[in-house]
Design an enzyme around this catalytic site. Sequence first.
Site, PDB file in Angstrom:
ATOM      1  N   LEU A  76       0.818  -1.211   0.000  1.00 31.85           N
ATOM      2  CA  LEU A  76       0.000   0.000   0.000  1.00 31.85           C
ATOM      3  C   LEU A  76       0.852   1.262   0.000  1.00 31.85           C
ATOM      4  CD1 LEU A  76      -3.038  -0.829   2.277  1.00 31.85           C
ATOM      5  CD2 LEU A  76      -2.934  -0.655  -0.201  1.00 31.85           C
ATOM      6  N   ALA A  77       1.928   1.297   0.796  1.00 31.00           N
ATOM      7  CA  ALA A  77       2.777   2.491   0.824  1.00 31.00           C
ATOM      8  C   ALA A  77       3.521   2.652  -0.493  1.00 31.00           C
ATOM      9  CB  ALA A  77       3.753   2.414   2.001  1.00 31.00           C
ATOM     10  N   GLY A  78       4.235   1.618  -0.912  1.00 28.37           N
ATOM     11  CA  GLY A  78       5.026   1.711  -2.136  1.00 28.37           C
ATOM     12  C   GLY A  78       4.180   1.829  -3.381  1.00 28.37           C
ATOM     13  N   HIS A  88      -0.143  -9.322  18.258  1.00 31.25           N
ATOM     14  CA  HIS A  88      -1.571  -9.201  17.948  1.00 31.25           C
ATOM     15  C   HIS A  88      -2.358 -10.225  18.756  1.00 31.25           C
ATOM     16  CE1 HIS A  88      -5.304  -8.875  15.760  1.00 31.25           C
ATOM     17  NE2 HIS A  88      -4.805  -7.941  14.976  1.00 31.25           N
ATOM     18  N   ARG A 130      -4.208  -3.521  21.463  1.00 35.88           N
ATOM     19  CA  ARG A 130      -3.672  -4.852  21.220  1.00 35.88           C
ATOM     20  C   ARG A 130      -2.666  -5.299  22.276  1.00 35.88           C
ATOM     21  NH1 ARG A 130      -2.860  -4.464  14.621  1.00 35.88           N
ATOM     22  NH2 ARG A 130      -5.087  -4.613  14.126  1.00 35.88           N
ATOM     23  N   GLU A 153       5.202   0.815   6.921  1.00 34.64           N
ATOM     24  CA  GLU A 153       5.659   0.061   8.089  1.00 34.64           C
ATOM     25  C   GLU A 153       7.172   0.028   8.201  1.00 34.64           C
ATOM     26  OE1 GLU A 153       5.073  -4.336  10.234  1.00 34.64           O
ATOM     27  OE2 GLU A 153       4.191  -3.958   8.260  1.00 34.64           O
ATOM     28  N   ARG A 164       0.671  -0.020  17.878  1.00 29.92           N
ATOM     29  CA  ARG A 164      -0.189   0.493  16.816  1.00 29.92           C
ATOM     30  C   ARG A 164      -1.637   0.140  17.087  1.00 29.92           C
ATOM     31  NH1 ARG A 164      -2.590  -1.503  12.469  1.00 29.92           N
ATOM     32  NH2 ARG A 164      -1.485  -3.497  12.459  1.00 29.92           N
ATOM     33  N   LEU A 166      -2.980   0.476   7.454  1.00 29.73           N
ATOM     34  CA  LEU A 166      -3.392   0.849   6.095  1.00 29.73           C
ATOM     35  C   LEU A 166      -3.480   2.364   5.975  1.00 29.73           C
ATOM     36  CD1 LEU A 166      -6.188  -1.829   5.474  1.00 29.73           C
ATOM     37  CD2 LEU A 166      -3.714  -2.026   5.267  1.00 29.73           C
TER      38      LEU A 166
END
Length: 671
Positions: free
Chosen positions: A44-46, A267, A338, A454, A464, A470
């Site tokens: 998603l970032a790249g 998590h 979490r 990330e 987080r 996302l």
Amino acid sequence: MSVLKSNVPEGPIKDKWTNHKNHIDLVNPANKRNIDIIVVGTGLAGGSAAATLAELGYNVKAFCYQDSPRRAHSIAAQGGINAAKNYQGDGDSVYRLFYDTVKGGDYRSREANVYRLAEVSSNIIDQCVAQGVPFAREYGGVLDNRSFGGVLVSRTFYAKGQTGQQLLLGAYSAMNRQISRGKIKMYNRHEMLDVVKIDGKARGIIARDLTTGKIERHSAHAVVIASGGYGNVYYLSTNAMGSNVTAGWKIHKKGAFFANPCFTQIHPTCIPRSGDYQSKLTLMSESLRNDGRIWVPANLEDAKAIREGKLKPTALTEEQRDYFLERRYPAFGNLVPRDVASRAAKERCDAGYGVNATGEAVYLDFKAAIKRYGTEQALIHGNHNPTDQEMTELGEKVIEEKYGNLFQMYEKIVDENPYKTPMMIYPATHYTMGGVWVDYNLMTTIPGCYCIGEANFSDHGANRLGASALMQGLADGYFVLPYTIGDYLSHDIRTGEIPTDSAEFIEAEKQVREKLEFFVNNEGKHSVDYYHKRLGKIMWDKCGMSRNEKGLKEAIQEIKELRADFWKNVIVPGKVEDMNPELEKAGRVADFLELGELFAKDALERNESCGGHFREESVVMDGEQVGEALRNDKEYAYVSAWEYKGEPSDAVLHKEELEFKDIELKQRSYK
């Protein structure tokens, strides 16, 4: 030791980003055509960064080790993406998202970056809707929201349990448009193995074609690292098995500081480990905690009987169940952050109340939600006296609409129907908050080298919040980096194409080749996986859900010895100039063995408990918070940024002092 400068703009926090954009230098469209940018990683970032930079007019070279950008690990994200749109009218705002994120990160993130993240979050949703991302909608047609851990509002947009996949398809479609226009040159099945610096600036990378084994040189005016997190340092994690730290670690060894490596998220809702020969763990979305209630048997005898297969969980009455999160944290209940939920589950299992064969599992139960939704649906359909069967069928249908693919996945793995029998869950390594240090512009300590998503440290502090991964990835890629990178590239408009036949490229390729040839020529006796599994056990046992001084010192020594044995006794079959998955793994595990020691060193240095970093020596000793994590703001309110000096034990600590001007520093409470 030096104090790092984050280059955060002056002025009120709500105006920092706007004023910064108004005053940074820009590159005009004609000059963008002459500038090359390398993007490593197409999650998603790249993916969003590559698409946006190409749309702006830059020439982009994008690299991923998968066979397609569509297979980036972002696809595995399930539960949703946060944004402060307040569609629910429940009191949400940019400031509340900012506050929840800083508090959820246990006050170890940079205020200015987090506020910017909250500020641009609404733009992400508009962008993705325009791309056709099929977010869930309410009856009236508006986008639906659900809640996630650590918050008191519903701000999480979702597409069933496939949010990451749908968002990635949006970014991928935007990339494909630019690939067809010739503005993105896509290098699938390529792995970055080093960064090339010329005159101190990042000017390219050395990559290996994983299909042919060919080593290649690629130049650019700037390099962007978007390669994800390092959770696989534990071997068993929720990450894809190919996820690795190599890109981030290579730039670290060339001068990029590595920040807060000990901040790793465990998590709470993962399918429990089934045995010693498992290769990865599977995540059950945190969104399930909206409707699932977490419990263990209240009596040790019942827990033992369940473990021995003599008792079914459905046979226990409400009085025989301990809904321990609801009991301990009444204000947030099952939706505590979490790190809090994970530690609470571990505490119950350590006390003997675990419910699977290994004793490492708690229940996530949907019986109450099914009854609640069934009653509601029956009334909607005019049935004011439904039978239990009718109510169950209606309620299960609602649960299926919200979480159906997650329930299906669980049943395929565990071979139990979670509609009828409570799910079993246990904490597992997931997201890494630590990463490459970056300033406000997302630039590392190497000029011209940026790090997003990330792979950097900047937005989540020590923990987080769910559905924020996302959000950060797309914020960095769509709405932050495309602005800030222009400020740097505005000085490169006359530089021209960077040649790849310089001494710096030749030397970098030589060093990469020598290491690869060492692996295939070494006459060792143990496989790469042998070392990775041993490293993972050290990390989980001594740098996992809780840490103490004795264990961390042992971990540092054990990892050092394991690394020495790796370089002496690892065996890698095959050749360099060929498709060789074992050779790929060897380089990645070599980097994990160095990172693991720095991780433990960072955890030892930070003698406080915060977020996912729980030091057993630092807990609240009395009052209503007894047993909870105890932060030490006086001594540790800073980012630990480590400078490479040859060995992890020789790394030099630099500190970025954290300032809290808009949020009061105080101990977290979710009671």
